[in-house]
Scaffold this motif. Structure first.
Motif, PDB file in Angstrom:
ATOM      1  N   MET A   1     -17.953  13.542   1.364  1.00 42.98           N
ATOM      2  CA  MET A   1     -16.577  13.983   1.365  1.00 42.98           C
ATOM      3  C   MET A   1     -15.808  13.362   2.535  1.00 42.98           C
ATOM      4  N   LEU A   2     -16.361  13.461   3.742  1.00 44.34           N
ATOM      5  CA  LEU A   2     -15.713  12.892   4.924  1.00 44.34           C
ATOM      6  C   LEU A   2     -15.627  11.371   4.815  1.00 44.34           C
ATOM      7  N   HIS A   3     -16.680  10.780   4.272  1.00 41.81           N
ATOM      8  CA  HIS A   3     -16.702   9.325   4.102  1.00 41.81           C
ATOM      9  C   HIS A   3     -15.590   8.871   3.160  1.00 41.81           C
ATOM     10  N   THR A   4     -15.360   9.603   2.084  1.00 40.18           N
ATOM     11  CA  THR A   4     -14.302   9.268   1.123  1.00 40.18           C
ATOM     12  C   THR A   4     -12.914   9.391   1.764  1.00 40.18           C
ATOM     13  N   ILE A   5     -12.715  10.417   2.560  1.00 37.10           N
ATOM     14  CA  ILE A   5     -11.431  10.605   3.245  1.00 37.10           C
ATOM     15  C   ILE A   5     -11.189   9.466   4.234  1.00 37.10           C
ATOM     16  N   LEU A   6     -12.232   9.093   4.974  1.00 42.56           N
ATOM     17  CA  LEU A   6     -12.092   8.005   5.940  1.00 42.56           C
ATOM     18  C   LEU A   6     -11.816   6.666   5.263  1.00 42.56           C
ATOM     19  N   ILE A   7     -12.477   6.413   4.146  1.00 44.68           N
ATOM     20  CA  ILE A   7     -12.241   5.169   3.405  1.00 44.68           C
ATOM     21  C   ILE A   7     -10.807   5.135   2.884  1.00 44.68           C
ATOM     22  N   THR A   8     -10.326   6.265   2.352  1.00 44.76           N
ATOM     23  CA  THR A   8      -8.955   6.333   1.849  1.00 44.76           C
ATOM     24  C   THR A   8      -7.956   6.111   2.976  1.00 44.76           C
ATOM     25  N   LEU A   9      -8.191   6.734   4.120  1.00 46.26           N
ATOM     26  CA  LEU A   9      -7.311   6.552   5.281  1.00 46.26           C
ATOM     27  C   LEU A   9      -7.344   5.110   5.765  1.00 46.26           C
ATOM     28  N   LEU A  10      -8.516   4.492   5.742  1.00 46.09           N
ATOM     29  CA  LEU A  10      -8.653   3.102   6.160  1.00 46.09           C
ATOM     30  C   LEU A  10      -7.867   2.170   5.240  1.00 46.09           C
ATOM     31  N   VAL A  11      -7.909   2.410   3.950  1.00 40.52           N
ATOM     32  CA  VAL A  11      -7.149   1.578   3.010  1.00 40.52           C
ATOM     33  C   VAL A  11      -5.645   1.741   3.237  1.00 40.52           C
ATOM     34  N   ILE A  12      -5.196   2.970   3.431  1.00 43.84           N
ATOM     35  CA  ILE A  12      -3.766   3.226   3.655  1.00 43.84           C
ATOM     36  C   ILE A  12      -3.299   2.562   4.948  1.00 43.84           C
ATOM     37  N   VAL A  13      -4.079   2.698   6.014  1.00 46.63           N
ATOM     38  CA  VAL A  13      -3.720   2.089   7.296  1.00 46.63           C
ATOM     39  C   VAL A  13      -3.735   0.564   7.185  1.00 46.63           C
ATOM     40  N   SER A  14      -4.685   0.010   6.450  1.00 44.27           N
ATOM     41  CA  SER A  14      -4.763  -1.441   6.283  1.00 44.27           C
ATOM     42  C   SER A  14      -3.540  -1.983   5.562  1.00 44.27           C
ATOM     43  N   ILE A  15      -3.146  -1.330   4.488  1.00 43.53           N
ATOM     44  CA  ILE A  15      -1.966  -1.769   3.734  1.00 43.53           C
ATOM     45  C   ILE A  15      -0.712  -1.637   4.590  1.00 43.53           C
ATOM     46  N   ALA A  16      -0.596  -0.533   5.316  1.00 42.63           N
ATOM     47  CA  ALA A  16       0.571  -0.333   6.182  1.00 42.63           C
ATOM     48  C   ALA A  16       0.617  -1.390   7.284  1.00 42.63           C
ATOM     49  N   LEU A  17      -0.530  -1.738   7.840  1.00 45.69           N
ATOM     50  CA  LEU A  17      -0.589  -2.742   8.899  1.00 45.69           C
ATOM     51  C   LEU A  17      -0.150  -4.109   8.379  1.00 45.69           C
ATOM     52  N   VAL A  18      -0.596  -4.474   7.203  1.00 42.65           N
ATOM     53  CA  VAL A  18      -0.196  -5.756   6.610  1.00 42.65           C
ATOM     54  C   VAL A  18       1.312  -5.779   6.366  1.00 42.65           C
ATOM     55  N   ILE A  19       1.858  -4.696   5.842  1.00 36.75           N
ATOM     56  CA  ILE A  19       3.286  -4.637   5.559  1.00 36.75           C
ATOM     57  C   ILE A  19       4.110  -4.732   6.838  1.00 36.75           C
ATOM     58  N   VAL A  20       3.706  -4.010   7.873  1.00 33.47           N
ATOM     59  CA  VAL A  20       4.463  -4.025   9.131  1.00 33.47           C
ATOM     60  C   VAL A  20       4.406  -5.401   9.784  1.00 33.47           C
ATOM     61  N   VAL A  21       3.267  -6.054   9.729  1.00 34.25           N
ATOM     62  CA  VAL A  21       3.152  -7.396  10.311  1.00 34.25           C
ATOM     63  C   VAL A  21       4.022  -8.385   9.538  1.00 34.25           C
ATOM     64  N   LEU A  22       4.058  -8.266   8.225  1.00 34.15           N
ATOM     65  CA  LEU A  22       4.888  -9.168   7.434  1.00 34.15           C
ATOM     66  C   LEU A  22       6.381  -8.915   7.625  1.00 34.15           C
ATOM     67  N   LEU A  23       6.769  -7.711   7.993  1.00 35.00           N
ATOM     68  CA  LEU A  23       8.175  -7.404   8.225  1.00 35.00           C
ATOM     69  C   LEU A  23       8.695  -7.966   9.541  1.00 35.00           C
TER      70      LEU A  23
ATOM     71  N   LEU B   1       8.906  -2.122  15.256  1.00 37.82           N
ATOM     72  CA  LEU B   1       7.821  -2.722  14.471  1.00 37.82           C
ATOM     73  C   LEU B   1       6.650  -3.111  15.364  1.00 37.82           C
ATOM     74  N   HIS B   2       6.932  -3.563  16.570  1.00 37.94           N
ATOM     75  CA  HIS B   2       5.865  -3.927  17.505  1.00 37.94           C
ATOM     76  C   HIS B   2       5.033  -2.700  17.879  1.00 37.94           C
ATOM     77  N   ARG B   3       5.703  -1.602  18.169  1.00 45.87           N
ATOM     78  CA  ARG B   3       4.981  -0.375  18.540  1.00 45.87           C
ATOM     79  C   ARG B   3       4.207   0.200  17.363  1.00 45.87           C
ATOM     80  N   ILE B   4       4.792   0.146  16.167  1.00 39.41           N
ATOM     81  CA  ILE B   4       4.089   0.627  14.968  1.00 39.41           C
ATOM     82  C   ILE B   4       2.851  -0.224  14.723  1.00 39.41           C
ATOM     83  N   THR B   5       2.957  -1.528  14.954  1.00 38.23           N
ATOM     84  CA  THR B   5       1.810  -2.421  14.778  1.00 38.23           C
ATOM     85  C   THR B   5       0.679  -2.047  15.722  1.00 38.23           C
TER      86      THR B   5
END
Length: 78
Positions: free
Chosen positions: A1-23, A55-59
């Motif tokens: 259960m904890l592993h699934t939550i962490l994986i989901t959070l990791l995917v969300i953070v990864s996508i957000a990081l890519v978007i912020v860097v591209l912006l 954007l720099h601080r969010i990154t």
């Protein structure tokens, strides 16, 4: 259960990081821009303001979260 939550959070953070860097706007163009951009960054001639600063601080925050989530996923691996 904890592993699934962490994986989901990791995917969300990864996508957000890519978007912020591209912006973010590029700091320099070409070799001459890289040289002068490095000098400006070293001597602090140009300070980031407005959206670039936000954007720099969010990154930074997302990068730290990414590393923490990655370490947590590897530690709590089932």
């Amino acid at each position: 259960m904890l592993h699934t939550i962490l994986i989901t959070l990791l995917v969300i953070v990864s996508i957000a990081l890519v978007i912020v860097v591209l912006l973010q706007a590029g700091k320099s163009a070409g070799l001459s821009g890289a040289i002068s951009g490095g000098a400006e960054q070293l001597f602090g001639k140009q300070k980031a303001r407005g959206l670039d600063l936000i954007l720099h601080r969010i990154t930074i925050v997302l990068a730290v979260l990414f590393f923490l989530c990655t370490i947590a996923v590897s530690y709590f691996k089932i």
